[in-house]
Design a protein around this motif. Structure first.
Motif, short mmCIF file in Angstrom:
data_model
loop_
_atom_site.label_atom_id
_atom_site.label_comp_id
_atom_site.label_asym_id
_atom_site.label_seq_id
_atom_site.Cartn_x
_atom_site.Cartn_y
_atom_site.Cartn_z
N THR A 45 0.78 -1.11 0.16
CA THR A 45 0.06 0.22 0.03
C THR A 45 1.06 1.31 -0.08
O THR A 45 0.46 2.06 -0.34
CB THR A 45 -0.77 0.15 1.61
N THR A 80 -13.96 -12.48 -1.05
CA THR A 80 -14.12 -11.30 -1.11
C THR A 80 -15.10 -11.63 0.42
O THR A 80 -16.13 -12.36 0.32
CB THR A 80 -14.88 -10.35 -1.73
N VAL A 81 -14.51 -11.19 1.25
CA VAL A 81 -15.11 -11.14 3.29
C VAL A 81 -16.51 -10.26 2.70
O VAL A 81 -16.82 -8.71 2.62
CB VAL A 81 -14.54 -10.79 3.92
N PHE A 109 -7.80 -0.29 5.30
CA PHE A 109 -8.79 0.87 5.55
C PHE A 109 -9.46 1.63 4.03
O PHE A 109 -9.18 0.00 3.17
CB PHE A 109 -7.90 1.86 5.22
N GLU A 170 2.54 12.87 -0.81
CA GLU A 170 4.00 11.50 -1.73
C GLU A 170 2.61 12.15 -2.94
O GLU A 170 3.82 11.47 -3.79
CB GLU A 170 3.82 11.14 -0.81
N ILE A 268 -16.59 -3.32 6.77
CA ILE A 268 -16.81 -4.82 7.10
C ILE A 268 -17.23 -4.65 8.79
O ILE A 268 -17.70 -5.45 9.36
CB ILE A 268 -16.25 -6.05 6.53
N PRO A 315 -2.24 5.09 11.90
CA PRO A 315 -2.30 3.41 11.52
C PRO A 315 -0.90 3.76 9.66
O PRO A 315 -1.47 4.77 9.32
CB PRO A 315 -3.48 3.96 10.74
N THR A 316 -0.35 2.97 10.24
CA THR A 316 1.35 3.03 9.71
C THR A 316 1.12 1.29 9.27
O THR A 316 0.75 -0.02 10.15
CB THR A 316 1.89 3.89 10.25
N GLN A 318 4.78 0.54 9.29
CA GLN A 318 4.90 0.21 10.17
C GLN A 318 4.23 -0.32 11.32
O GLN A 318 5.03 -1.19 11.94
CB GLN A 318 5.81 1.51 10.90
N VAL A 352 9.37 8.78 7.76
CA VAL A 352 10.14 8.58 6.39
C VAL A 352 8.71 9.04 5.36
O VAL A 352 8.51 8.19 5.16
CB VAL A 352 11.06 8.49 5.88
#
Ligand code: FAD
Ligand code: NAD
Length: 405
Positions: A45, A80-81, A109, A170, A268, A315-316, A318, A352
């Motif tokens: 993503t 697909t859920v 997300f 970005e 969902i 929310p990342t 990482q 970063v």
């Protein structure tokens, strides 16, 4: 005795890394592990803005799931859920259903449109490979059509990006590099093209180091990006957007509007009756749902509070990757009959953000500021490190960003 069945929903950073970790943590025959994902590939993503701008082909971003997991240890179901029925420990899929003893929800997300009129209908969002590919094609089509119309419409060449958070910044960084290539290819003067980044807050990248924000804005402005800061998008129409600044309303005509101004957890999760805040479950310290001992939530569907600031962690990827280790460790403990579970503590290494090939800004090791080529190199190191964790050296060689300068 039947083996316990672990079902993992979603093969994003959280889901796939949980599956990869479980393959190492569990002994053969300790559990049946099933991974469910919409596509037969995992995608990064964090590279989708490059695919959307057309500066990186999406085949570099996606990785066959078969290359990430071992068939003998994990069963992959491409589906697909639709919904989880937690009271019955059941997952409804588009083409069937599954039961589970333990569930890991890692469905990622969705774009958060805050109910702003017209966004869902008329704006794009950078949310998947399919979405990124569509944005790239749409932009290129506008350039292709421009010189074929009797009456040239300059709004075809206006690209609006809503939000100057990390995704927005970005993405405009990539667009600023892509636009000159498109101009050359379609015989269009560069000055005809506008890249406009609209941000409601009083600064781009709100909350980030001001010196680095200034560096980013100067660099992007020098490549022709226009910033509209302190400007709120109020509506999106088929013709463009309506914005408001200092109580003055303005319409900006544009054939391309990309909404990059916020995310929420998967719908969902909401629709399955979990207790949520904007699609995110405020998990217990061991990453379990507050009301269900057998359900873990990972990645962007999980909400955890930073006790120092009393605010949610952003929310990342990482954090999603780190959570996967805790989830795998705790599932293994439960399966082995241990009730004491590990607490998840994020180990934040820094942030970063890329500003297009060869340029980036970041803060690492707590407070060390980096920018330019050094930051860009660091971003690639971070990306390659993830691929190393996912599939070792062969994966780095196949999918990594190896050109450092
Ligand atoms: P995702 O990575 O979104 O994965 C969810 C998975 O679930 C996908 O494979 C999807 O196909 C699947 N799925 C969804 N719905 C269904 C369904 N109904 N049925 C079956 N499968 C389904 N974070 C960083 O730390 N660093 C960065 O540099 C960074 N850059 C970013 C750049 C961009 C452009 C964006 C948009 C985000 C960026 N982020 C970054 C944030 C990061 O990407 C997310 O926090 C991360 O992807 C969350 O991981 P996840 O596993 O929860 O979900
Ligand atoms: P975000 O919520 O971080 O930023 C959204 C921006 O849009 C905010 O600055 C907000 O003020 C602005 N905004 C909201 N409503 C608006 C409106 N009506 N008009 C104009 N502006 C508006 O969202 P994001 O940038 O999509 O990031 C999502 C998550 O992914 C974050 O946790 C982020 O840290 C992470 N991410 C990280 C990186 C990285 O580390 N390099 C890159 C991309 C995303």
């Amino acid at each position: 005795m039947n083996r316990p069945k672990i079902v993992i929903l979603g093969a994003g950073y959280g889901g796939i890394m949980t599956a990869v970790r479980l393959q190492k943590d569990l002994k053969v025959d300790e559990a049946d592990v099933v991974l469910v994902n919409k596509h037969n590939y995992h995608y990064q993503t964090t590279w989708l803005h490059e695919n959307a701008a057309g500066t990186l082909h999406h085949d570099k971003t996606r990785i066959p799931i078969a290359d990430c997991i071992s068939k003998s240890k994990t069963t992959f179901v491409q589906d697909t859920v639709v919904k989880v029925v937690p009271d019955e420990k059941r997952v409804i899929l588009a083409n069937g259903e599954l039961t589970y003893d333990y569930l890991v929800v890692g469905l990622g997300f969705e774009s958060e449109t805050f109910g702003i009129k017209g966004l869902k209908e008329h704006a794009f969002s950078i949310s998947s490979i399919n979405a990124a590919r569509m944005i790239r094609e749409h932009i290129e089509y506008q350039f292709a059509v421009y010189n074929n119309e009797k009456e040239r419409r300059d709004e075809r060449l206006t690209l609006i990006v809503g939000g100057a958070g990390f995704t927005g910044i970005e993405f405009v960084g990539e667009l600023a590099n892509r636009v000159p290539q498109l101009c050359k290819e379609y015989d269009i003067p560069r000055e005809k093209v506008r890249i406009i980044n609209v941000e409601a807050a009083p600064t781009a990248l709100p909350g980030f180091d001001p010196e680095l924000v200034e560096y980013a804005m100067n660099l992007l402005e020098s490549k022709g990006v226009e910033f509209k800061i302190g400007t709120m998008i109020k509506e999106c129409t088929p013709e463009g957007i309506v914005v408001e600044k200092d109580e003055k309303v303005e319409e900006i005509k544009a054939s391309t509007v990309v909404w990059a101004a916020g995310v929420r957890g998967s719908d969902i999760v909401d629709e399955s009756g979990f207790e949520t805040m904007r699609g995110r479950v405020k998990v217990r310290k061991d990453m379990r749902d507050p009301n269900r001992d057998e359900v873990f939530i990972v990645g962007d569907c999980a909400l955890i509070i930073n006790e120092e600031t009393n605010r949610p962690y952003p929310p990342t990827a990482q954090i999603a990757i780190q959570q996967a280790s805790t989830v795998s460790h705790n599932l293994t403990s439960l399966i082995r009959g241990k009730q004491e579970l590990e607490t998840f503590t994020p180990d934040l290494k820094g942030t970063v953000a890329s500003l297009g090939e060869g340029e980036a800004i970041g803060v690492i090791f707590g407070n060390k500021k980096i920018f330019g080529r050094t930051a860009s190199m660091m971003k690639k190191v971070i990306d390659n490190r993830y691929l190393m964790m996912l599939g070792g050296i062969p994966m780095v060689l196949k999918k990594g960003k190896l050109k450092m300068f």
